[in-house]
Design a protein around this motif. Structure first.
Motif, PDB file in Angstrom:
ATOM      1  N   THR A  41       0.840  -1.193   0.000  1.00  0.00           N
ATOM      2  CA  THR A  41       0.000   0.000   0.000  1.00  0.00           C
ATOM      3  C   THR A  41       0.870   1.235   0.000  1.00  0.00           C
ATOM      4  OG1 THR A  41      -1.678   1.231   1.240  1.00  0.00           O
ATOM      5  CG2 THR A  41      -0.123  -0.059   2.518  1.00  0.00           C
ATOM      6  N   THR A  42       0.345   2.302  -0.590  1.00  0.00           N
ATOM      7  CA  THR A  42       1.073   3.575  -0.607  1.00  0.00           C
ATOM      8  C   THR A  42       0.265   4.660   0.102  1.00  0.00           C
ATOM      9  OG1 THR A  42       0.089   4.122  -2.763  1.00  0.00           O
ATOM     10  CG2 THR A  42       2.245   3.029  -2.766  1.00  0.00           C
ATOM     11  N   SER A  43      -0.727   4.240   0.879  1.00  0.00           N
ATOM     12  CA  SER A  43      -1.646   5.210   1.472  1.00  0.00           C
ATOM     13  C   SER A  43      -1.095   5.865   2.733  1.00  0.00           C
ATOM     14  CB  SER A  43      -2.980   4.526   1.805  1.00  0.00           C
ATOM     15  OG  SER A  43      -2.784   3.462   2.715  1.00  0.00           O
ATOM     16  N   ARG A  44      -0.056   5.310   3.329  1.00  0.00           N
ATOM     17  CA  ARG A  44       0.513   5.907   4.534  1.00  0.00           C
ATOM     18  C   ARG A  44       2.017   5.602   4.597  1.00  0.00           C
ATOM     19  NH1 ARG A  44       0.918   2.867   9.039  1.00  0.00           N
ATOM     20  NH2 ARG A  44       0.232   4.590  10.366  1.00  0.00           N
ATOM     21  N   GLU A  45       2.710   6.311   5.490  1.00  0.00           N
ATOM     22  CA  GLU A  45       4.167   6.184   5.568  1.00  0.00           C
ATOM     23  C   GLU A  45       4.599   4.768   5.923  1.00  0.00           C
ATOM     24  OE1 GLU A  45       7.965   8.231   7.911  1.00  0.00           O
ATOM     25  OE2 GLU A  45       5.965   9.123   7.996  1.00  0.00           O
ATOM     26  N   LEU A  46       4.000   4.202   6.967  1.00  0.00           N
ATOM     27  CA  LEU A  46       4.291   2.829   7.345  1.00  0.00           C
ATOM     28  C   LEU A  46       3.044   1.980   7.143  1.00  0.00           C
ATOM     29  CD1 LEU A  46       6.410   3.055  10.642  1.00  0.00           C
ATOM     30  CD2 LEU A  46       7.188   2.471   8.344  1.00  0.00           C
ATOM     31  N   PRO A  47       3.169   0.848   6.443  1.00  0.00           N
ATOM     32  CA  PRO A  47       1.997  -0.002   6.231  1.00  0.00           C
ATOM     33  C   PRO A  47       1.450  -0.544   7.545  1.00  0.00           C
ATOM     34  CG  PRO A  47       3.805  -0.614   4.766  1.00  0.00           C
ATOM     35  CD  PRO A  47       4.371   0.342   5.768  1.00  0.00           C
ATOM     36  N   ILE A  48       0.164  -0.835   7.537  1.00  0.00           N
ATOM     37  CA  ILE A  48      -0.474  -1.435   8.704  1.00  0.00           C
ATOM     38  C   ILE A  48      -0.037  -2.894   8.832  1.00  0.00           C
ATOM     39  CG2 ILE A  48      -2.692  -2.151   9.674  1.00  0.00           C
ATOM     40  CD1 ILE A  48      -3.924   0.317   8.382  1.00  0.00           C
ATOM     41  N   ILE A  49       0.279  -3.292  10.066  1.00  0.00           N
ATOM     42  CA  ILE A  49       0.670  -4.665  10.368  1.00  0.00           C
ATOM     43  C   ILE A  49      -0.524  -5.370  11.016  1.00  0.00           C
ATOM     44  CG2 ILE A  49       2.205  -6.099  11.774  1.00  0.00           C
ATOM     45  CD1 ILE A  49       4.284  -3.819  11.473  1.00  0.00           C
ATOM     46  N   THR A  50      -0.714  -6.621  10.681  1.00  0.00           N
ATOM     47  CA  THR A  50      -1.813  -7.402  11.240  1.00  0.00           C
ATOM     48  C   THR A  50      -1.267  -8.445  12.197  1.00  0.00           C
ATOM     49  OG1 THR A  50      -3.087  -7.116   9.194  1.00  0.00           O
ATOM     50  CG2 THR A  50      -3.795  -8.868  10.696  1.00  0.00           C
ATOM     51  N   TYR A  51      -1.927  -8.581  13.334  1.00  0.00           N
ATOM     52  CA  TYR A  51      -1.518  -9.586  14.322  1.00  0.00           C
ATOM     53  C   TYR A  51      -2.629 -10.617  14.476  1.00  0.00           C
ATOM     54  CZ  TYR A  51      -0.065 -11.778  18.694  1.00  0.00           C
ATOM     55  OH  TYR A  51       0.312 -12.686  19.652  1.00  0.00           O
ATOM     56  N   ILE A 111       0.981 -14.435  15.327  1.00  0.00           N
ATOM     57  CA  ILE A 111       1.632 -14.245  14.024  1.00  0.00           C
ATOM     58  C   ILE A 111       1.525 -12.790  13.610  1.00  0.00           C
ATOM     59  CG2 ILE A 111       1.665 -14.916  11.593  1.00  0.00           C
ATOM     60  CD1 ILE A 111       0.285 -17.538  12.435  1.00  0.00           C
ATOM     61  N   PHE A 112       2.662 -12.186  13.272  1.00  0.00           N
ATOM     62  CA  PHE A 112       2.690 -10.841  12.704  1.00  0.00           C
ATOM     63  C   PHE A 112       2.725 -10.962  11.182  1.00  0.00           C
ATOM     64  CE2 PHE A 112       4.329  -9.979  16.951  1.00  0.00           C
ATOM     65  CZ  PHE A 112       3.625  -8.833  17.286  1.00  0.00           C
ATOM     66  N   CYS A 113       1.795 -10.281  10.533  1.00  0.00           N
ATOM     67  CA  CYS A 113       1.703 -10.280   9.068  1.00  0.00           C
ATOM     68  C   CYS A 113       2.121  -8.896   8.580  1.00  0.00           C
ATOM     69  CB  CYS A 113       0.278 -10.592   8.621  1.00  0.00           C
ATOM     70  SG  CYS A 113      -0.373 -12.156   9.279  1.00  0.00           S
ATOM     71  N   ILE A 145       0.941   1.070  13.519  1.00  0.00           N
ATOM     72  CA  ILE A 145      -0.428   0.573  13.688  1.00  0.00           C
ATOM     73  C   ILE A 145      -0.412  -0.948  13.507  1.00  0.00           C
ATOM     74  CG2 ILE A 145      -2.785   0.574  12.814  1.00  0.00           C
ATOM     75  CD1 ILE A 145      -2.428   3.435  11.954  1.00  0.00           C
ATOM     76  N   VAL A 146      -0.795  -1.650  14.559  1.00  0.00           N
ATOM     77  CA  VAL A 146      -0.920  -3.105  14.510  1.00  0.00           C
ATOM     78  C   VAL A 146      -2.370  -3.452  14.831  1.00  0.00           C
ATOM     79  CG1 VAL A 146      -0.140  -5.301  15.449  1.00  0.00           C
ATOM     80  CG2 VAL A 146       1.474  -3.398  15.270  1.00  0.00           C
ATOM     81  N   LEU A 147      -3.037  -4.035  13.858  1.00  0.00           N
ATOM     82  CA  LEU A 147      -4.450  -4.379  14.009  1.00  0.00           C
ATOM     83  C   LEU A 147      -4.618  -5.877  14.232  1.00  0.00           C
ATOM     84  CD1 LEU A 147      -6.090  -2.231  11.176  1.00  0.00           C
ATOM     85  CD2 LEU A 147      -5.796  -1.644  13.595  1.00  0.00           C
ATOM     86  N   GLY A 148      -5.483  -6.237  15.161  1.00  0.00           N
ATOM     87  CA  GLY A 148      -5.781  -7.639  15.388  1.00  0.00           C
ATOM     88  C   GLY A 148      -6.753  -8.180  14.361  1.00  0.00           C
TER      89      GLY A 148
END
Length: 288
Positions: free
Chosen positions: A96-106, A119-121, A274-277
């Protein structure tokens, strides 16, 4: 692994109590059924049960015995993305190019007071900033992709071999008043799956580390014990400063090693992290 309880019971019954042949036959059938069940057991279930045993008496600062470390390492080394229901084409891993750091999923697999599994994605360029693991032993298995790992240990023990008068945890104060603590570089390299499981310990192995996704990647973490604010196991983030930027009385390192030492300064959690579950949708873990 020892003898399965059902097999041991069957042998005891036939040899000691003289049970009828029919009972012995039934025990034998039950043992075979249990062996078939074990062969079909999902790898993630095997990992869970091993963690439950290894960390049964764990706590802050606990380090599993070498045999248990190798046991967990072996199980994790054999895990594939499919074993936990992951594939690189899932939405978690899209660039993604929508923000400086991509969102990470946990993906939360399991947690109890003794250990956690998750698991971190990370999409391409995703970053887990430099942070610590106080009093914890951590197993990290890169399931797929390429990830850059940079890790440090506190430098006290290393410096003590160079300068016996050096304090165990050298601190320094910058001209601006900022406090920092000296650390020694442990790892600064790309890991490419498939690769061996990384292990860090409470005071060694790279207890402070940063993950940067070179490509989309996923890493399975086992933490023993997990983070716990009430128990003093806080997740602390750090800024890195070159060795020459700070100074501390009595602290010196060989000129050719200065690039391996940095000052780490505590910071607030980065605002752009940002780390989203998300629900774990892999093979079910049976908690007994």
């Amino acid at each position: 692994m020892g003898i399965e309880p059902s097999i041991a019971a069957g042998r005891k019954g036939s040899e000691v109590t003289g049970l009828p042949e029919e009972t012995t036959t039934n025990n034998s059938k039950s043992a075979k059924k249990n062996r078939r069940k074990q062969r079909k057991q999902m790898p993630v279930q095997t990992l869970f049960e091993a963690c439950k045993e290894v960390f049964a008496n764990g706590g802050t600062g606990f380090i599993p015995p070498p045999d248990d470390v190798e046991r967990l390492r072996s199980i994790l080394d054999s895990l594939s993305p499919a074993d936990v229901g992951l594939s690189p084409d899932m939405p978690y891993f899209r660039a993604t190019t929508s923000r400086e750091l991509p969102i990470i999923t946990y993906l939360h697999l399991y947690e109890c007071p003794n250990f956690s599994m998750g698991i971190f994605c990370l999409p391409p360029s995703g970053v887990l900033p430099l942070h610590n693991h106080p009093g914890m032993t951590v197993f990290s298995k890169l399931l797929f992709g390429t990830m850059h790992i940079k890790s440090y240990d506190w430098a006290g023990e290393v410096l003590a071999t160079i300068s016996p008068d050096t304090a165990a945890a050298p601190n320094a104060t910058h001209a601006g008043g900022a406090r920092a603590r000296l650390a020694k570089l442990k790892v600064n390299a790309d890991l490419v799956a498939p690769c061996n499981t990384s292990i860090l310990y409470p005071a060694s192995g790279g207890n402070m580390h940063c993950f940067t996704a070179v490509t989309a990647c996923a890493v399975l973490d086992v933490l023993g014990p997990p983070y716990s604010d009430p128990d003093g196991r806080h997740c602390t983030y750090y800024l890195e400063h070159p060795f020459n930027r700070f100074s501390a009385d009595g602290v010196s390192v060989p000129e050719n090693e200065k690039d391996s030492f940095v000052w780490l300064q505590e910071r607030e959690k980065p605002h752009d992290l940002i780390v989203l579950g998300a629900p774990y949708r892999g093979p079910r873990i049976v908690v007994s």
